[in-house]
Enzyme design. Structure first.
Site, mmCIF file in Angstrom:
data_model
loop_
_atom_site.group_PDB
_atom_site.id
_atom_site.type_symbol
_atom_site.label_atom_id
_atom_site.label_comp_id
_atom_site.label_asym_id
_atom_site.label_seq_id
_atom_site.Cartn_x
_atom_site.Cartn_y
_atom_site.Cartn_z
ATOM 1 N N HIS A 146 2.825 -0.622 1.060
ATOM 2 C CA HIS A 146 1.489 -1.167 1.331
ATOM 3 C C HIS A 146 0.581 0.010 1.697
ATOM 4 O O HIS A 146 0.706 0.588 2.773
ATOM 5 C CB HIS A 146 1.527 -2.180 2.487
ATOM 6 C CG HIS A 146 2.200 -3.462 2.130
ATOM 7 N ND1 HIS A 146 2.911 -4.219 3.039
ATOM 8 C CD2 HIS A 146 2.266 -4.135 0.954
ATOM 9 C CE1 HIS A 146 3.391 -5.301 2.433
ATOM 10 N NE2 HIS A 146 3.009 -5.270 1.169
ATOM 11 N N GLU A 178 -1.391 1.118 5.097
ATOM 12 C CA GLU A 178 -0.636 1.419 6.317
ATOM 13 C C GLU A 178 -0.447 2.934 6.425
ATOM 14 O O GLU A 178 0.659 3.457 6.348
ATOM 15 C CB GLU A 178 0.693 0.650 6.288
ATOM 16 C CG GLU A 178 0.467 -0.857 6.240
ATOM 17 C CD GLU A 178 1.699 -1.678 5.857
ATOM 18 O OE1 GLU A 178 2.794 -1.106 5.724
ATOM 19 O OE2 GLU A 178 1.544 -2.905 5.680
ATOM 20 N N ARG A 186 -4.183 -3.373 0.052
ATOM 21 C CA ARG A 186 -2.758 -3.595 0.329
ATOM 22 C C ARG A 186 -1.882 -3.588 -0.920
ATOM 23 O O ARG A 186 -0.704 -3.245 -0.864
ATOM 24 C CB ARG A 186 -2.624 -4.961 1.038
ATOM 25 C CG ARG A 186 -1.213 -5.511 1.175
ATOM 26 C CD ARG A 186 -1.274 -6.920 1.748
ATOM 27 N NE ARG A 186 0.002 -7.623 1.666
ATOM 28 C CZ ARG A 186 0.845 -7.771 2.674
ATOM 29 N NH1 ARG A 186 0.574 -7.245 3.845
ATOM 30 N NH2 ARG A 186 1.964 -8.456 2.513
ATOM 31 N N HIS A 195 7.121 0.208 7.051
ATOM 32 C CA HIS A 195 5.776 -0.384 7.066
ATOM 33 C C HIS A 195 5.130 -0.125 8.428
ATOM 34 O O HIS A 195 5.701 0.503 9.299
ATOM 35 C CB HIS A 195 5.874 -1.905 6.875
ATOM 36 C CG HIS A 195 6.316 -2.334 5.506
ATOM 37 N ND1 HIS A 195 5.513 -3.025 4.655
ATOM 38 C CD2 HIS A 195 7.487 -2.161 4.840
ATOM 39 C CE1 HIS A 195 6.142 -3.261 3.526
ATOM 40 N NE2 HIS A 195 7.365 -2.753 3.607
ATOM 41 N N GLU A 222 8.530 -1.832 11.070
ATOM 42 C CA GLU A 222 7.091 -1.999 11.256
ATOM 43 C C GLU A 222 6.715 -1.041 12.379
ATOM 44 O O GLU A 222 7.052 -1.282 13.535
ATOM 45 C CB GLU A 222 6.751 -3.441 11.670
ATOM 46 C CG GLU A 222 6.871 -4.468 10.571
ATOM 47 C CD GLU A 222 5.615 -4.545 9.715
ATOM 48 O OE1 GLU A 222 4.624 -3.858 10.031
ATOM 49 O OE2 GLU A 222 5.642 -5.289 8.723
#
Lengths: 93, 310
Positions: B70, B73, B128, B197, B271
């Site tokens: 993505h 990010e 994204r 991510h 994440e």
């Protein structure tokens, strides 16, 4: 270049499953053009929602009328983006 | 242009050209350890470059790392650069890194979605998806982390091309996804996939497309617990952990579910951090703290993979 002037990111905390469902419904309203940066998952877990400037009144009214608590995480997205660009340029110099 | 990895500013965000140049420099600086391979091309014909860390051998067991599927990010790609450099620098110095690379290879794709990444620099910082055109729709792009052949098209992904979580017309329709899947399957000896991510501060493992636990759920859970504990020990950053479906929501077509279903037992997705104020716009001053705290968690997983052959 897409600009985000006046867009805000709201940090939203749903208190129960019903409010999470309401937030998902909010996200599916294409005309509002909102963008979940962090999706609603479980009660008490924050969700982050970028809201275009033009949709702010509607979204805030929706949240308040459904007693969904929120705070403003980013006041103006474009200001932060401009700051990021300045930092990158300074770093290059 | 930077002339050496020693003068590269890891505490700043960089364009794709700067990152690709830096990858070449890393190869030049560590010719006996690092090489660059191209596993395919993006929709807009950009190379999909992967760093290979190897001390020799033939088709050794391998760990796959990727950042930036993505593109918005940015902290993720930046952490990827720092981490790749750390792996190169620590070989021969750190006993864990040395042990891993004496037995296994590491493959690292730092810009997994180059078209999207370029778009975040030129046109839309908050993009994204990929940049592929969707037939019959004015909306561009597919969410590459809903495009994998693992529960493809089910709940947790969208069939609307205008949605941020559009799963695409069919599994592996995106060249960025297909190239990666083909590489892992073609290699045949990848033992761990770690897909990184940001920014919800989580360490997750399969499944996302179903609520059933994976057969080695307890082992994955304990490893995740140790990793987030070691991560928190650096700066106190709190992570949650667990299966994707239990911890976030049902999400179909994700990379780590696909990897697990294709025999990669140790499949995790990070994440990375945000302290709650910036989201995808995390200031560059936080790149090194983020990468620094992530490193021990990554090392925990990689050491576990080394010590638990299968």
């Amino acid at each position: 270049e897409k600009l985000f002037t006046g867009d805000q990111v709201l940090r939203i905390t749903a208190s129960d499953e019903e409010q999470i469902t309401q937030l998902r419904v909010l996200g599916e309203q294409a005309e509002l053009q909102v963008d979940f940066w962090r999706h609603p998952t479980s009660p008490g877990h924050p969700a982050d929602l970028r809201v275009p400037f033009s949709s702010l009144p509607a979204v805030k009214t929706f949240l308040e009328s459904n007693n969904i608590s929120y705070s403003i995480m980013i006041e103006d997205v474009q200001e932060l983006l401009d700051e990021e660009k300045r930092t990158m340029m300074k770093s290059r110099r | 242009k930077e002339r050496s990895t020693s003068t590269f500013d890891f505490a700043s965000y960089h364009t794709i050209d700067e990152i690709y140049n830096w990858m070449d420099m890393l190869v030049e600086d560590h010719p006996n350890l690092v090489s660059k391979i191209q596993i395919g091309q993006s929709y807009e014909n950009r190379p999909l470059n992967v760093l290979k860390f190897s001390t020799g051998g033939s088709n050794r067991s391998a760990i796959w790392l990727d950042t930036g599927i993505h593109p918005r990010e940015w902290i993720t790609q930046a952490t990827g650069i720092w981490t790749a450099n750390k792996i190169a620098e620590e070989y021969g110095q750190d006993t864990s890194v040395t042990a891993i690379l004496d037995s296994m290879d590491i493959f690292f794709e730092i810009v997994t979605n180059p078209d999207g990444f370029v778009f975040t620099h030129s046109s839309d910082r908050l993009w994204r998806k990929t940049r592929s055109i969707n037939a019959g729709s004015p909306c561009v792009g597919v969410d590459p982390n809903r495009n994998w052949d693992a529960g493809f098209g089910g709940p947790g992904a969208s069939s609307d091309p205008c949605s941020e979580t559009y799963h695409g017309p069919y599994a592996h329709s995106e060249s960025e996804v297909k190239a990666l899947a083909d590489f892992i399957l073609g290699h045949g000896n990848v033992k761990s996939v770690i897909s990184i991510h940001s920014y919800s501060q989580m360490l997750l493992f399969p499944y996302g497309y179903k609520t059933a636990p994976v057969p080695n759920h307890q082992e994955m859970n304990e490893l995740a617990k140790k990793a987030v504990s070691d991560l928190a020990a650096v700066y106190g950053t709190k992570y949650t952990y667990g299966s994707i479906a239990d911890t976030i929501y049902a999400a179909d077509g994700t990379a780590v579910d696909w990897a697990y279903d294709n025999g990669v037992k140790y499949s995790f997705t990070f994440e990375l951090r945000d302290s709650g104020r910036y989201g995808f716009l995390l200031p560059s001053a936080q790149i090194i703290p983020t990468a620094t705290e992530t490193w021990p968690a990554l090392l925990d997983i990689m050491v576990h993979v080394l010590e638990h052959p299968y």
